[in-house]
Design a protein around this motif. Structure first.
Motif, PDB file in Angstrom:
ATOM      1  N   LEU A 108       0.970  -1.217   0.071  1.00  0.00           N
ATOM      2  CA  LEU A 108      -0.093   0.058  -0.128  1.00  0.00           C
ATOM      3  C   LEU A 108       0.956   1.283   0.016  1.00  0.00           C
ATOM      4  CD1 LEU A 108      -2.612  -1.120   2.631  1.00  0.00           C
ATOM      5  CD2 LEU A 108      -2.953  -1.236   0.082  1.00  0.00           C
ATOM      6  N   GLY A 109       2.038   1.344   0.256  1.00  0.00           N
ATOM      7  CA  GLY A 109       2.955   2.212   0.312  1.00  0.00           C
ATOM      8  C   GLY A 109       2.758   2.802   1.798  1.00  0.00           C
ATOM      9  N   GLN A 110       3.309   4.284   1.716  1.00  0.00           N
ATOM     10  CA  GLN A 110       3.265   4.862   2.934  1.00  0.00           C
ATOM     11  C   GLN A 110       1.984   5.239   3.633  1.00  0.00           C
ATOM     12  OE1 GLN A 110       6.157   5.900   4.642  1.00  0.00           O
ATOM     13  NE2 GLN A 110       7.167   4.635   3.246  1.00  0.00           N
ATOM     14  N   PRO A 111       1.897   5.214   4.825  1.00  0.00           N
ATOM     15  CA  PRO A 111       0.498   5.686   5.437  1.00  0.00           C
ATOM     16  C   PRO A 111      -0.054   6.946   5.048  1.00  0.00           C
ATOM     17  CG  PRO A 111       1.907   5.000   7.263  1.00  0.00           C
ATOM     18  CD  PRO A 111       2.971   4.849   5.752  1.00  0.00           C
ATOM     19  N   VAL A 112      -1.064   7.371   5.277  1.00  0.00           N
ATOM     20  CA  VAL A 112      -1.570   8.730   4.916  1.00  0.00           C
ATOM     21  C   VAL A 112      -1.299   9.417   6.333  1.00  0.00           C
ATOM     22  CG1 VAL A 112      -3.649  10.182   4.962  1.00  0.00           C
ATOM     23  CG2 VAL A 112      -3.580   7.988   3.440  1.00  0.00           C
ATOM     24  N   PRO A 113      -0.580  10.802   5.940  1.00  0.00           N
ATOM     25  CA  PRO A 113      -0.386  11.419   7.397  1.00  0.00           C
ATOM     26  C   PRO A 113      -1.647  11.689   8.182  1.00  0.00           C
ATOM     27  CG  PRO A 113       0.694  12.491   5.391  1.00  0.00           C
ATOM     28  CD  PRO A 113      -0.292  11.131   4.868  1.00  0.00           C
ATOM     29  N   GLY A 114      -1.387  11.799   9.486  1.00  0.00           N
ATOM     30  CA  GLY A 114      -2.654  12.273  10.184  1.00  0.00           C
ATOM     31  C   GLY A 114      -2.904  11.170  11.404  1.00  0.00           C
ATOM     32  N   GLY A 115      -2.661  10.009  11.123  1.00  0.00           N
ATOM     33  CA  GLY A 115      -2.638   8.949  12.169  1.00  0.00           C
ATOM     34  C   GLY A 115      -4.088   8.333  11.800  1.00  0.00           C
ATOM     35  N   LEU A 116      -4.522   7.475  12.736  1.00  0.00           N
ATOM     36  CA  LEU A 116      -5.913   6.928  12.688  1.00  0.00           C
ATOM     37  C   LEU A 116      -6.709   7.477  12.995  1.00  0.00           C
ATOM     38  CD1 LEU A 116      -4.678   3.448  14.369  1.00  0.00           C
ATOM     39  CD2 LEU A 116      -4.808   4.056  11.806  1.00  0.00           C
ATOM     40  N   TRP A 117      -8.130   7.448  12.338  1.00  0.00           N
ATOM     41  CA  TRP A 117      -9.339   8.166  12.982  1.00  0.00           C
ATOM     42  C   TRP A 117     -10.293   6.953  13.203  1.00  0.00           C
ATOM     43  CZ3 TRP A 117     -14.266   7.522  11.731  1.00  0.00           C
ATOM     44  CH2 TRP A 117     -15.247   8.407  12.387  1.00  0.00           C
ATOM     45  N   MET A 118     -10.989   7.201  14.383  1.00  0.00           N
ATOM     46  CA  MET A 118     -11.814   6.260  14.925  1.00  0.00           C
ATOM     47  C   MET A 118     -13.010   7.013  15.257  1.00  0.00           C
ATOM     48  SD  MET A 118      -9.446   3.533  16.852  1.00  0.00           S
ATOM     49  CE  MET A 118     -10.737   2.177  17.126  1.00  0.00           C
ATOM     50  N   GLY A 119     -14.287   6.274  15.256  1.00  0.00           N
ATOM     51  CA  GLY A 119     -15.424   7.030  15.765  1.00  0.00           C
ATOM     52  C   GLY A 119     -16.634   6.052  15.767  1.00  0.00           C
ATOM     53  N   SER A 120     -17.661   6.425  16.570  1.00  0.00           N
ATOM     54  CA  SER A 120     -18.766   5.720  16.255  1.00  0.00           C
ATOM     55  C   SER A 120     -19.685   5.796  15.350  1.00  0.00           C
ATOM     56  CB  SER A 120     -19.589   5.868  17.800  1.00  0.00           C
ATOM     57  OG  SER A 120     -20.010   7.016  17.694  1.00  0.00           O
ATOM     58  N   ARG A 121     -20.464   4.751  14.861  1.00  0.00           N
ATOM     59  CA  ARG A 121     -21.272   4.972  13.710  1.00  0.00           C
ATOM     60  C   ARG A 121     -22.664   4.865  14.528  1.00  0.00           C
ATOM     61  NH1 ARG A 121     -19.750   1.946   8.412  1.00  0.00           N
ATOM     62  NH2 ARG A 121     -17.421   1.960   8.562  1.00  0.00           N
ATOM     63  N   PRO A 122     -23.497   5.848  13.928  1.00  0.00           N
ATOM     64  CA  PRO A 122     -24.991   5.873  14.433  1.00  0.00           C
ATOM     65  C   PRO A 122     -25.665   4.916  13.922  1.00  0.00           C
ATOM     66  CG  PRO A 122     -24.709   7.549  12.635  1.00  0.00           C
ATOM     67  CD  PRO A 122     -23.229   6.846  12.870  1.00  0.00           C
ATOM     68  N   HIS A 123     -26.553   4.425  14.952  1.00  0.00           N
ATOM     69  CA  HIS A 123     -27.494   3.386  14.518  1.00  0.00           C
ATOM     70  C   HIS A 123     -28.900   3.733  15.033  1.00  0.00           C
ATOM     71  CE1 HIS A 123     -25.234  -0.295  13.316  1.00  0.00           C
ATOM     72  NE2 HIS A 123     -24.156   0.555  13.860  1.00  0.00           N
ATOM     73  N   LEU A 124     -30.110   3.452  14.602  1.00  0.00           N
ATOM     74  CA  LEU A 124     -31.468   3.775  14.852  1.00  0.00           C
ATOM     75  C   LEU A 124     -31.754   2.614  16.077  1.00  0.00           C
ATOM     76  CD1 LEU A 124     -32.959   4.396  11.497  1.00  0.00           C
ATOM     77  CD2 LEU A 124     -32.504   6.137  13.304  1.00  0.00           C
ATOM     78  N   PRO A 125     -32.553   2.891  16.807  1.00  0.00           N
ATOM     79  CA  PRO A 125     -33.084   2.084  17.887  1.00  0.00           C
ATOM     80  C   PRO A 125     -33.267   0.646  17.487  1.00  0.00           C
ATOM     81  CG  PRO A 125     -34.042   4.151  18.322  1.00  0.00           C
ATOM     82  CD  PRO A 125     -33.722   4.138  16.888  1.00  0.00           C
ATOM     83  N   ASP A 126     -33.990   0.525  16.366  1.00  0.00           N
ATOM     84  CA  ASP A 126     -34.151  -0.777  15.977  1.00  0.00           C
ATOM     85  C   ASP A 126     -33.249  -1.437  15.053  1.00  0.00           C
ATOM     86  OD1 ASP A 126     -35.029   0.450  13.834  1.00  0.00           O
ATOM     87  OD2 ASP A 126     -37.183  -0.067  13.868  1.00  0.00           O
ATOM     88  N   SER A 127     -32.203  -0.783  14.694  1.00  0.00           N
ATOM     89  CA  SER A 127     -31.226  -1.159  13.710  1.00  0.00           C
ATOM     90  C   SER A 127     -31.475  -1.348  12.250  1.00  0.00           C
ATOM     91  CB  SER A 127     -30.446  -2.374  14.257  1.00  0.00           C
ATOM     92  OG  SER A 127     -29.830  -2.139  15.453  1.00  0.00           O
ATOM     93  N   LEU A 128     -32.826  -0.867  11.868  1.00  0.00           N
ATOM     94  CA  LEU A 128     -33.237  -0.928  10.521  1.00  0.00           C
ATOM     95  C   LEU A 128     -33.203   0.565  10.075  1.00  0.00           C
ATOM     96  CD1 LEU A 128     -36.629  -3.129  11.139  1.00  0.00           C
ATOM     97  CD2 LEU A 128     -34.467  -3.615  10.066  1.00  0.00           C
ATOM     98  N   PRO A 129     -32.868   0.554   8.668  1.00  0.00           N
ATOM     99  CA  PRO A 129     -32.911   1.990   8.031  1.00  0.00           C
ATOM    100  C   PRO A 129     -34.512   2.597   7.998  1.00  0.00           C
ATOM    101  CG  PRO A 129     -32.808   0.274   6.448  1.00  0.00           C
ATOM    102  CD  PRO A 129     -32.646  -0.450   7.731  1.00  0.00           C
ATOM    103  N   VAL A 130     -34.494   3.819   7.764  1.00  0.00           N
ATOM    104  CA  VAL A 130     -35.838   4.365   7.289  1.00  0.00           C
ATOM    105  C   VAL A 130     -35.770   4.736   5.752  1.00  0.00           C
ATOM    106  CG1 VAL A 130     -37.117   6.530   7.690  1.00  0.00           C
ATOM    107  CG2 VAL A 130     -35.891   5.571   9.568  1.00  0.00           C
ATOM    108  N   ILE A 131     -36.819   4.167   5.207  1.00  0.00           N
ATOM    109  CA  ILE A 131     -37.217   4.094   3.809  1.00  0.00           C
ATOM    110  C   ILE A 131     -38.781   4.551   3.666  1.00  0.00           C
ATOM    111  CG2 ILE A 131     -37.210   3.080   1.464  1.00  0.00           C
ATOM    112  CD1 ILE A 131     -34.847   1.204   2.649  1.00  0.00           C
ATOM    113  N   GLY A 132     -38.875   5.656   3.133  1.00  0.00           N
ATOM    114  CA  GLY A 132     -40.333   6.060   2.778  1.00  0.00           C
ATOM    115  C   GLY A 132     -40.676   7.507   2.892  1.00  0.00           C
ATOM    116  N   ALA A 133     -42.000   7.958   2.483  1.00  0.00           N
ATOM    117  CA  ALA A 133     -42.346   9.191   2.601  1.00  0.00           C
ATOM    118  C   ALA A 133     -42.495   9.885   3.694  1.00  0.00           C
ATOM    119  CB  ALA A 133     -43.682   9.086   1.523  1.00  0.00           C
ATOM    120  N   SER A 134     -42.156  11.188   3.874  1.00  0.00           N
ATOM    121  CA  SER A 134     -42.441  12.092   4.745  1.00  0.00           C
ATOM    122  C   SER A 134     -43.807  12.129   5.019  1.00  0.00           C
ATOM    123  CB  SER A 134     -41.545  13.529   4.503  1.00  0.00           C
ATOM    124  OG  SER A 134     -42.096  14.192   5.519  1.00  0.00           O
TER     125      SER A 134
END
Length: 103
Positions: free
Chosen positions: A27-53
């Protein structure tokens, strides 16, 4: 890594997978700036929202895929297109409705 939102960062999995990827494909040299880590948001039931407003005619929702957005994108896009054009999506989309949170 799947961890609690406020858990301390643990880069072990990321470092191991980076090493394995480097073993297979240089892969060559790593991208400068180090590792980024963070949480991913999830809805309470873990299902996506698909539909009309309910409150904005012409506004359609397609979000909340959490960790699976890349893989579910084509399917949810097709479901949304079917809903907008009033075609039968071929499955019960009620569990994905934005109205499920109004109860």
């Amino acid at each position: 890594e799947i961890a609690e939102r406020d858990a301390p960062a643990n880069p072990v999995q990321l470092l191991r997978s980076g090493k394995r990827a480097e073993d297979i494909f240089p892969l060559g040299q790593p991208v400068p700036g180090g590792l980024w880590m963070g949480s991913r948001p999830h809805l309470p039931d873990s299902l996506p929202v698909i539909g009309a407003s309910l409150s904005r005619p012409g506004l359609w929702y397609n979000f909340g895929h959490g960790d699976s957005g890349f893989g579910l994108g084509p399917l949810s896009g097709r479901l949304l297109a079917d809903l907008i054009t009033e075609r039968d999506p071929g499955l019960d989309i009620l569990p994905l409705s934005p109205l499920r949170f109004l109860a």
